[in-house]
Design a protein around this motif. Sequence first.
Motif, PDB file in Angstrom:
ATOM      1  N   ILE A 206       0.831  -1.201   0.000  1.00 13.39           N
ATOM      2  CA  ILE A 206       0.000   0.000   0.000  1.00 13.39           C
ATOM      3  C   ILE A 206       0.872   1.260   0.000  1.00 13.39           C
ATOM      4  O   ILE A 206       0.506   2.273  -0.596  1.00 13.39           O
ATOM      5  CB  ILE A 206      -1.009  -0.024   1.167  1.00 13.39           C
ATOM      6  CG1 ILE A 206      -2.262   0.763   0.805  1.00 13.39           C
ATOM      7  CG2 ILE A 206      -0.428   0.503   2.447  1.00 13.39           C
ATOM      8  CD1 ILE A 206      -3.190   0.044  -0.113  1.00 13.39           C
ATOM      9  N   SER A 253      -7.038   0.485   0.275  1.00 14.61           N
ATOM     10  CA  SER A 253      -6.710   0.761   1.685  1.00 14.61           C
ATOM     11  C   SER A 253      -7.651   0.027   2.628  1.00 14.61           C
ATOM     12  O   SER A 253      -7.223  -0.482   3.660  1.00 14.61           O
ATOM     13  CB  SER A 253      -6.804   2.255   1.970  1.00 14.61           C
ATOM     14  OG  SER A 253      -5.990   2.962   1.089  1.00 14.61           O
TER      15      SER A 253
ATOM     16  N   TRP B 232      -4.990   4.923   6.921  1.00 11.71           N
ATOM     17  CA  TRP B 232      -4.444   4.095   5.848  1.00 11.71           C
ATOM     18  C   TRP B 232      -4.843   4.563   4.463  1.00 11.71           C
ATOM     19  O   TRP B 232      -4.498   3.938   3.472  1.00 11.71           O
ATOM     20  CB  TRP B 232      -4.866   2.634   6.048  1.00 11.71           C
ATOM     21  CG  TRP B 232      -4.074   2.002   7.127  1.00 11.71           C
ATOM     22  CD1 TRP B 232      -4.549   1.497   8.300  1.00 11.71           C
ATOM     23  CD2 TRP B 232      -2.664   1.808   7.166  1.00 11.71           C
ATOM     24  NE1 TRP B 232      -3.512   1.021   9.055  1.00 11.71           N
ATOM     25  CE2 TRP B 232      -2.350   1.197   8.390  1.00 11.71           C
ATOM     26  CE3 TRP B 232      -1.620   2.113   6.277  1.00 11.71           C
ATOM     27  CZ2 TRP B 232      -1.041   0.878   8.751  1.00 11.71           C
ATOM     28  CZ3 TRP B 232      -0.323   1.796   6.651  1.00 11.71           C
ATOM     29  CH2 TRP B 232      -0.059   1.185   7.871  1.00 11.71           C
ATOM     30  N   THR B 233      -5.604   5.642   4.371  1.00  8.45           N
ATOM     31  CA  THR B 233      -6.005   6.113   3.047  1.00  8.45           C
ATOM     32  C   THR B 233      -4.999   7.132   2.536  1.00  8.45           C
ATOM     33  O   THR B 233      -4.493   7.949   3.300  1.00  8.45           O
ATOM     34  CB  THR B 233      -7.411   6.739   3.109  1.00  8.45           C
ATOM     35  OG1 THR B 233      -8.305   5.785   3.670  1.00  8.45           O
ATOM     36  CG2 THR B 233      -7.907   7.118   1.735  1.00  8.45           C
TER      37      THR B 233
END
Lengths: 276, 406
Positions: A206, A253, B232-233
């Motif tokens: 990520i 995400s 987490w974005t």
Amino acid sequence: MKSDRSVTMTERVFDLGAKLIAVLVAIFLVTPILVIFPLSFTSDSLMIFPLPGVSMRWYVDFFTNPVWLTALRNSLMLAVVTMVVATVLGTLAALGLVRLSRGWRSVVSTLLLSPLIVPVIIIGVGTFFYFARLGLAGSFFGLVLAHTVLALPLVVIAVTATLEGFDPNLVRAAYASGASPFPAFWHVTRPLIMPGIATGATFAFITSFDEIVCVIFLGGPEFRTLPRQIWSGAKETVTPTIAVAAVLLVVASVVMTLVVEALRKRAQRLSKGAAT
Amino acid sequence: MEIGGPELTRALRASRRRQQVGALTLVAPALIFLIAVFAIPLALFTFRSVDNAETWSVLPLTRSALSNWDGKDLPPETVYAALATDVQAIERSAAATLGRRLNYSEPGMRSLIISLHGLKLDPARPVAAQMIAANVRWGEHRIWQVIDSESGRLTPYYALRALDLQLADGRIVASSSEDSATFRSIFARTFWISGIVTLLCLIIGFPVAYVLATAKGWFGRILFISILLPFWTSVLVRSMSWILLLQQNGILNRFLIDIGLINAPLTLIYNRTGVYIAMVHVLLPLFVLPLYGVMLKVDRALLRAAASLGARPLAVFRHAYLPQVIPGVMAGLVLVFVTAIGFYITPVLVGGGGDQMISYFVAFYTNASVNWGLAAALGTLLLLATLLCLGVFRWAFGSATMVTGR
């Protein structure tokens, strides 16, 4: 008696106030992320509520546009390769790190984690100057190297965390039963630290998939990723197709958050199982 | 006093040494990788802020000729001849680069160097007279001073420029550069914005972390997810979403007009307000999550003890609760501040021209206006500021492990 009641009253007011703030903050935090989901299904090019109509046209636009598809493919390739390189290097490093004596350990871990404290712009521009000299700027390989720098510390942290709850006597038992180092690692250590490795790999994926600063400098005009396309678009106007791309990043995400959470639970179970 | 005698001690030590060598072998690939791809580029980047290779390498004859110049009057004929030879020996593009570089220190140098590159010189007559005839500025003492001071291997020029200073007659004075970028005020702006954002994170984040640490059941889970999800974005996506929410004709303005709270749209973006909103959004989870971890470990028995001894809630909070969570608060503040001063993406997307932070100028001097020395000097100062903050924190609170998120 009277003062006792007033105490609980103040407590209750404080408690309610804090809860109210928390709810408002939660709304503040998730709204910008959730809002792009409905907007990406708009039937018009205007991105407003109420939606003029619901349609899949911007998804069709995204998945039929070679520019966006190339960007998606580039992002996936970059993230997968970065994940593999960072996970291998980071797992080995974590395995070594926990065996080091205390003095060495603090020095080495400071070095391994140092990319986390340097502003990304400096890593991006610094590697750009360096790679420009080596002819690596504007190449896929150069970006893999830069992204691995960013991802490696996260893998080290994730794997070290599981190794710290790991009972070294298990490996000693394997040695005592006649196993040589590699089989001992493969059959005893690996399954137990697997959740940590998987968590680290997810972080690495990520990190690279979302990364934009290094891509701006090292990607050049040739190598465009999903964030790079979003970036150049969003500086002008945010179109619904950009929202579709953003939705894909958010979905990645969310999936990753769920994976990490599941792995954390699994690691807890494993360490409990190993302890008994 | 060793049990088992010297042999056992020796064997133990040897085995421990073997273990250390084995451990270092495992760490080695990652370390070598980081040295090659992180440490060396970083060192070279920092060095670039004092590097003068651009000028130094193209003026070999001028440098040796200038070493005999006392610096008082105009330099002798040999220096003029050496400079003409050096400049005419290189490509036109290299002459342009040299001219641009010297132009930083003295306006007009660029055209002087470029015209010297194309100047037809009569070998029979003195070079100095011909150069001065072509352009009277070659007869200025100041020009030669600049060439003298800017032809060394290292230069203080970029580092001084990044602090709005320059060298004149061997003294450090305020910069008189024509481009009016004032880096001191940009550094001040960077620290100011980061300070405000950090303060907002403290005010908003503390109660949230508290609720998160005490909440149970579905409320706690939903709250936790709503902090973890933005954490987490991608920062890029989050900053972009704020454009949709805050712009003139955006979601928030329409909503506020529809419910009749305002009549005309508010200007919430492409200004400082937009930067504060989006940066707090990006950094808040970074403050809340570590503090939440610390708050979970708070010894509740101490709080009950304080309360049972008659302390009122505020006193319990001040004397029993705060001391236990202060290290977590400080760690969160440093983490947020240090991350904020390096921000680039968010201010570009939601800020105006007057809201760009130092990273923007590092990027600007790398890409748009190619002046890599200045980009390196600004970046190095940013790095020093970051390390200084972390150093002060470590010194004040011991070696608390800190992990930054991006």
